[in-house]
Design an enzyme around this catalytic site. Structure first.
Site, PDB file in Angstrom:
ATOM      1  N   TYR A  66       0.827  -1.219   0.000  1.00 58.23           N
ATOM      2  CA  TYR A  66       0.000   0.000   0.000  1.00 58.23           C
ATOM      3  C   TYR A  66       0.860   1.268   0.000  1.00 58.23           C
ATOM      4  CZ  TYR A  66      -4.179  -2.743   0.140  1.00 58.23           C
ATOM      5  OH  TYR A  66      -5.176  -3.616  -0.227  1.00 58.23           O
ATOM      6  N   ARG A  69       1.587   1.914  -3.605  1.00 54.62           N
ATOM      7  CA  ARG A  69       0.416   2.426  -4.339  1.00 54.62           C
ATOM      8  C   ARG A  69       0.073   3.854  -3.909  1.00 54.62           C
ATOM      9  NH1 ARG A  69      -4.114  -1.913  -3.888  1.00 54.62           N
ATOM     10  NH2 ARG A  69      -5.252  -0.455  -5.206  1.00 54.62           N
ATOM     11  N   ILE A 105     -10.000   2.941  -4.413  1.00 55.67           N
ATOM     12  CA  ILE A 105      -9.485   3.586  -3.206  1.00 55.67           C
ATOM     13  C   ILE A 105      -8.686   4.845  -3.562  1.00 55.67           C
ATOM     14  CG2 ILE A 105      -9.543   1.426  -1.908  1.00 55.67           C
ATOM     15  CD1 ILE A 105      -6.503   1.209  -2.231  1.00 55.67           C
ATOM     16  N   HIS A 121     -14.964   0.541  -0.803  1.00 55.18           N
ATOM     17  CA  HIS A 121     -13.796  -0.280  -0.444  1.00 55.18           C
ATOM     18  C   HIS A 121     -12.715   0.538   0.264  1.00 55.18           C
ATOM     19  CE1 HIS A 121     -14.847  -3.569  -3.658  1.00 55.18           C
ATOM     20  NE2 HIS A 121     -15.612  -3.634  -2.594  1.00 55.18           N
ATOM     21  N   CYS A 129      -6.950   3.270  13.025  1.00 52.03           N
ATOM     22  CA  CYS A 129      -6.253   2.697  14.176  1.00 52.03           C
ATOM     23  C   CYS A 129      -7.055   1.514  14.714  1.00 52.03           C
ATOM     24  CB  CYS A 129      -6.061   3.745  15.270  1.00 52.03           C
ATOM     25  SG  CYS A 129      -5.287   3.044  16.747  1.00 52.03           S
ATOM     26  N   THR A 189     -15.747  -1.841 -14.318  1.00 57.08           N
ATOM     27  CA  THR A 189     -15.565  -2.881 -13.306  1.00 57.08           C
ATOM     28  C   THR A 189     -15.866  -4.245 -13.918  1.00 57.08           C
ATOM     29  OG1 THR A 189     -16.303  -3.725 -11.145  1.00 57.08           O
ATOM     30  CG2 THR A 189     -17.869  -2.342 -12.351  1.00 57.08           C
ATOM     31  N   SER A 190     -15.089  -5.247 -13.501  1.00 58.15           N
ATOM     32  CA  SER A 190     -15.207  -6.576 -14.113  1.00 58.15           C
ATOM     33  C   SER A 190     -16.393  -7.356 -13.579  1.00 58.15           C
ATOM     34  CB  SER A 190     -13.918  -7.368 -13.873  1.00 58.15           C
ATOM     35  OG  SER A 190     -13.742  -7.573 -12.484  1.00 58.15           O
TER      36      SER A 190
HETATM   37  C1  BJW Z   1     -11.710  -0.384 -18.694  1.00 57.30           C
HETATM   38  C2  BJW Z   1     -10.592   0.287 -19.113  1.00 57.30           C
HETATM   39  C3  BJW Z   1     -10.815   1.520 -19.703  1.00 57.30           C
HETATM   40  C4  BJW Z   1      -9.886  -1.520 -18.309  1.00 57.30           C
HETATM   41  N1  BJW Z   1     -12.057   1.976 -19.818  1.00 57.30           N
HETATM   42  N2  BJW Z   1     -12.943   0.090 -18.831  1.00 57.30           N
HETATM   43  C5  BJW Z   1     -18.562 -16.381  -3.496  1.00 57.30           C
HETATM   44  C6  BJW Z   1     -19.698 -15.840  -4.044  1.00 57.30           C
HETATM   45  C7  BJW Z   1     -20.050 -14.524  -3.798  1.00 57.30           C
HETATM   46  C8  BJW Z   1     -19.248 -13.724  -2.990  1.00 57.30           C
HETATM   47  C9  BJW Z   1     -18.120 -14.271  -2.456  1.00 57.30           C
HETATM   48  C10 BJW Z   1     -17.807 -15.595  -2.704  1.00 57.30           C
HETATM   49  N3  BJW Z   1     -16.653 -15.856  -2.089  1.00 57.30           N
HETATM   50  C11 BJW Z   1     -16.241 -14.757  -1.445  1.00 57.30           C
HETATM   51  C12 BJW Z   1     -17.113 -13.775  -1.670  1.00 57.30           C
HETATM   52  C13 BJW Z   1     -17.032 -12.399  -1.156  1.00 57.30           C
HETATM   53  C14 BJW Z   1     -15.878 -11.626  -1.754  1.00 57.30           C
HETATM   54  C15 BJW Z   1     -15.856 -11.791  -3.246  1.00 57.30           C
HETATM   55  O1  BJW Z   1     -16.577 -11.165  -3.972  1.00 57.30           O
HETATM   56  N4  BJW Z   1     -14.995 -12.623  -3.752  1.00 57.30           N
HETATM   57  C16 BJW Z   1     -14.950 -12.875  -5.195  1.00 57.30           C
HETATM   58  C17 BJW Z   1     -13.522 -12.933  -5.665  1.00 57.30           C
HETATM   59  C18 BJW Z   1     -15.787 -14.094  -5.505  1.00 57.30           C
HETATM   60  N5  BJW Z   1     -16.126 -10.255  -1.351  1.00 57.30           N
HETATM   61  C19 BJW Z   1     -15.723  -9.784  -0.191  1.00 57.30           C
HETATM   62  O2  BJW Z   1     -15.031 -10.435   0.573  1.00 57.30           O
HETATM   63  C20 BJW Z   1     -16.190  -8.403   0.141  1.00 57.30           C
HETATM   64  N6  BJW Z   1     -16.784  -8.392   1.413  1.00 57.30           N
HETATM   65  C21 BJW Z   1     -17.918  -9.054   1.670  1.00 57.30           C
HETATM   66  O3  BJW Z   1     -18.489  -9.758   0.856  1.00 57.30           O
HETATM   67  O4  BJW Z   1     -18.383  -8.825   2.925  1.00 57.30           O
HETATM   68  C22 BJW Z   1     -19.470  -9.608   3.400  1.00 57.30           C
HETATM   69  C23 BJW Z   1     -18.936 -10.579   4.406  1.00 57.30           C
HETATM   70  C24 BJW Z   1     -18.023 -10.186   5.349  1.00 57.30           C
HETATM   71  C25 BJW Z   1     -17.558 -11.075   6.285  1.00 57.30           C
HETATM   72  C26 BJW Z   1     -17.988 -12.392   6.239  1.00 57.30           C
HETATM   73  C27 BJW Z   1     -18.909 -12.771   5.280  1.00 57.30           C
HETATM   74  C28 BJW Z   1     -19.383 -11.857   4.363  1.00 57.30           C
HETATM   75  C29 BJW Z   1     -15.024  -7.434   0.205  1.00 57.30           C
HETATM   76  C30 BJW Z   1     -14.371  -7.240  -1.114  1.00 57.30           C
HETATM   77  C31 BJW Z   1     -13.178  -6.325  -0.961  1.00 57.30           C
HETATM   78  C32 BJW Z   1     -12.458  -6.130  -2.290  1.00 57.30           C
HETATM   79  N7  BJW Z   1     -11.238  -5.469  -2.042  1.00 57.30           N
HETATM   80  C33 BJW Z   1     -10.431  -5.080  -3.187  1.00 57.30           C
HETATM   81  C34 BJW Z   1      -9.134  -4.482  -2.633  1.00 57.30           C
HETATM   82  C35 BJW Z   1      -9.455  -3.112  -1.992  1.00 57.30           C
HETATM   83  C36 BJW Z   1      -8.270  -2.347  -1.652  1.00 57.30           C
HETATM   84  C37 BJW Z   1      -7.287  -2.197  -2.776  1.00 57.30           C
HETATM   85  O5  BJW Z   1      -7.567  -1.540  -3.799  1.00 57.30           O
HETATM   86  O6  BJW Z   1      -6.196  -2.728  -2.603  1.00 57.30           O
HETATM   87  O7  BJW Z   1     -11.106  -4.127  -3.990  1.00 57.30           O
HETATM   88  S1  BJW Z   1     -10.103  -6.405  -4.344  1.00 57.30           S
HETATM   89  C38 BJW Z   1     -10.187  -5.408  -5.783  1.00 57.30           C
HETATM   90  O8  BJW Z   1     -11.304  -5.838  -6.598  1.00 57.30           O
HETATM   91  C39 BJW Z   1     -10.506  -3.994  -5.300  1.00 57.30           C
HETATM   92  C40 BJW Z   1     -11.501  -3.557  -6.313  1.00 57.30           C
HETATM   93  O9  BJW Z   1     -12.260  -2.485  -5.801  1.00 57.30           O
HETATM   94  C41 BJW Z   1     -12.289  -4.808  -6.585  1.00 57.30           C
HETATM   95  C42 BJW Z   1     -13.059  -4.792  -7.880  1.00 57.30           C
HETATM   96  O10 BJW Z   1     -12.187  -4.713  -8.971  1.00 57.30           O
HETATM   97  P1  BJW Z   1     -12.611  -3.886 -10.257  1.00 57.30           P
HETATM   98  O11 BJW Z   1     -12.683  -2.456  -9.933  1.00 57.30           O
HETATM   99  O12 BJW Z   1     -13.802  -4.489 -10.868  1.00 57.30           O
HETATM  100  O13 BJW Z   1     -11.321  -4.086 -11.184  1.00 57.30           O
HETATM  101  P2  BJW Z   1     -11.018  -5.232 -12.236  1.00 57.30           P
HETATM  102  O14 BJW Z   1      -9.575  -5.168 -12.558  1.00 57.30           O
HETATM  103  O15 BJW Z   1     -11.540  -6.533 -11.805  1.00 57.30           O
HETATM  104  O16 BJW Z   1     -11.871  -4.803 -13.535  1.00 57.30           O
HETATM  105  C43 BJW Z   1     -11.537  -3.646 -14.293  1.00 57.30           C
HETATM  106  C44 BJW Z   1     -12.478  -3.563 -15.495  1.00 57.30           C
HETATM  107  O17 BJW Z   1     -12.210  -2.354 -16.175  1.00 57.30           O
HETATM  108  C45 BJW Z   1     -12.302  -4.700 -16.504  1.00 57.30           C
HETATM  109  O18 BJW Z   1     -13.577  -5.216 -16.863  1.00 57.30           O
HETATM  110  C46 BJW Z   1     -11.653  -4.023 -17.708  1.00 57.30           C
HETATM  111  O19 BJW Z   1     -12.076  -4.566 -18.944  1.00 57.30           O
HETATM  112  C47 BJW Z   1     -12.155  -2.615 -17.564  1.00 57.30           C
HETATM  113  N8  BJW Z   1     -11.259  -1.619 -18.137  1.00 57.30           N
HETATM  114  N9  BJW Z   1      -9.477  -0.512 -18.842  1.00 57.30           N
HETATM  115  C48 BJW Z   1     -13.099   1.198 -19.387  1.00 57.30           C
HETATM  116  N10 BJW Z   1      -9.773   2.255 -20.160  1.00 57.30           N
END
Ligand code: BJW
Length: 246
Positions: A66, A69, A105, A121, A129, A189-190
Site C-alpha cells: 500500500y 500504491r 481507493i 472499499h 487505528c 468494473t469486471s
Molecule cells: C476499462 C478500461 C478503460 C480496463 N475503460 N474500462 C462467493 C460468491 C459470492 C461472494 C463471495 C464468494 N466468495 C467470497 C465472496 C465475497 C468476496 C468476493 O466477492 N470474492 C470474489 C472474488 C468471488 N467479497 C468480499 O469479501 C467483500 N466483502 C464481503 O463480501 O463482505 C461480506 C462478508 C463479510 C464477512 C464475512 C462474510 C461476508 C469485500 C471485497 C473487498 C475487495 N477489495 C479489493 C481491494 C481493496 C483495496 C485495494 O484496492 O487494494 O477491492 S479487491 C479489488 O477488486 C478492489 C476492487 O475495488 C475490486 C473490484 O475490482 P474492479 O474495480 O472491478 O477491477 P477489475 O480489474 O476486476 O476490472 C476492471 C475492469 O475495467 C475490466 O472489466 C476491464 O475490462 C475494464 N477496463 N481498462 C473502461 N480504459
C-alpha cells in the site's frame, strides 16, 4: 451505440442516478486495474496483500504494497481523466441527484469535483487505528512503528481499505440509493467482486434500467439492460452529453 438510441434508459427528469465505478475508470489516468492481463493480481497474490490474515501474518509486506500504491497515487503524473470529470459535470447538471459509489481507493473522483461519493472499499489516503478506531488522512508511508495520532499507541495503524472477507462500507445507504434510483450505471468494473457485482441485480429487482460502460463486456454484462463498450475517457463523456441532452 449512441445513448440517444438506447430506448428505455433515460430516467425521468428529477429521478436520481446511481453510478458504480471500478478500476477501469482510472486506468487511463495511469493506475493499474486488478484482473486485466497486466493488472495488480498478475503481480501479487490476493492472499498475500488483500486479506486481514495476510496483514496479521506479514504486516511489513502489506504496508509495502500500500505504501507503493500511495506514492504512485500522489505522483504528479496521476490526474483525473475525462471520464472522472464527466461524472462530476453530470452531478452538477442533473437535477435529480447523482451518487457515485466507487470501489476504487484512489481520490480521482474527488479531485475531478464529485461531491456525492461513497468509497465502498475505503480510501488509500486514510488510515485506521485498530486500537481506538480513529480514521486519519494519510499521505506518508506507513509501518508498524508509526503511532496513532489519537491514542499514541504503535502497531495499530492499517490502511483504511476493505480486504476480502471484510464488510464493505455504507452498504445500507447504497441499498437505499439503489431502491430509489431511476438509472443504474456501472463503469470500468469486471463484476467479479461482491457485493458490488450484485448491485445490478438489486437495480433489476426494483425495475430500474441499467447500463454497463466498460472496455469490453464484463462477466455480468447480460444482467444489464444496455451496454456501451470502449475506453472510459471516450464513452463516459459521450454518455453524459447524451444524458444531459447536449
Ligand atoms: C476499462 C478500461 C478503460 C480496463 N475503460 N474500462 C462467493 C460468491 C459470492 C461472494 C463471495 C464468494 N466468495 C467470497 C465472496 C465475497 C468476496 C468476493 O466477492 N470474492 C470474489 C472474488 C468471488 N467479497 C468480499 O469479501 C467483500 N466483502 C464481503 O463480501 O463482505 C461480506 C462478508 C463479510 C464477512 C464475512 C462474510 C461476508 C469485500 C471485497 C473487498 C475487495 N477489495 C479489493 C481491494 C481493496 C483495496 C485495494 O484496492 O487494494 O477491492 S479487491 C479489488 O477488486 C478492489 C476492487 O475495488 C475490486 C473490484 O475490482 P474492479 O474495480 O472491478 O477491477 P477489475 O480489474 O476486476 O476490472 C476492471 C475492469 O475495467 C475490466 O472489466 C476491464 O475490462 C475494464 N477496463 N481498462 C473502461 N480504459
Amino acid at each position: 451505440m449512441p445513448f440517444s438510441s438506447l430506448e428505455g434508459l433515460r430516467p425521468r427528469p428529477g429521478q436520481p442516478i446511481v453510478i458504480l465505478t471500478g478500476a477501469g475508470i482510472s486506468k487511463e489516468s495511469g493506475l493499474d486495474t486488478f484482473r486485466d492481463a497486466d493488472g495488480i493480481w498478475s503481480k501479487v497474490r490476493i492472499e498475500d496483500v488483500a486479506t486481514y490474515e495476510a496483514f496479521v501474518r506479514n504486516p511489513k509486506r502489506v504496508h509495502a504494497f500500500y505504501n507503493e500504491r500511495r506514492r504512485g497515487l500522489l505522483s504528479p503524473n496521476i490526474q483525473p481523466n475525462a471520464a472522472h470529470r464527466a461524472l462530476a459535470r453530470l452531478e452538477r447538471e442533473w437535477e435529480g441527484g447523482v451518487t457515485v459509489v466507487t470501489q476504487n481507493i484512489d481520490d480521482l473522483h474527488e479531485r475531478a469535483g464529485t461531491k456525492a461519493l461513497i468509497h465502498m472499499h475505503g480510501e488509500l489516503l486514510k488510515v485506521e487505528c485498530e486500537h481506538c478506531r480513529a480514521v486519519h488522512e494519510w499521505r506518508e508511508d506507513l509501518s508498524r512503528d508509526v503511532r496513532c495520532p489519537d491514542c499514541s499507541r504503535a502497531a495499530g495503524l492499517r490502511p483504511h481499505v476493505v480486504w476480502f472477507g471484510e464488510m464493505p462500507m455504507e452498504m445500507e445507504r447504497i441499498s437505499a440509493l439503489l431502491s430509489e434510483a431511476g438509472l443504474f450505471v456501472s463503469i470500468g468494473t469486471s463484476g467479479n467482486v461482491y457485493p458490488a457485482a450484485g448491485f445490478v441485480s438489486e437495480a433489476r429487482a426494483h425495475g430500474t434500467p441499467s447500463v454497463e460502460l466498460n472496455l469490453e463486456p464484463s462477466e455480468g454484462a447480460s444482467l444489464f439492460t444496455h451496454a456501451i463498450n470502449g475506453p472510459a475517457t471516450q464513452i463516459v463523456p459521450a454518455f453524459v452529453d447524451d444524458l444531459l441532452g447536449r
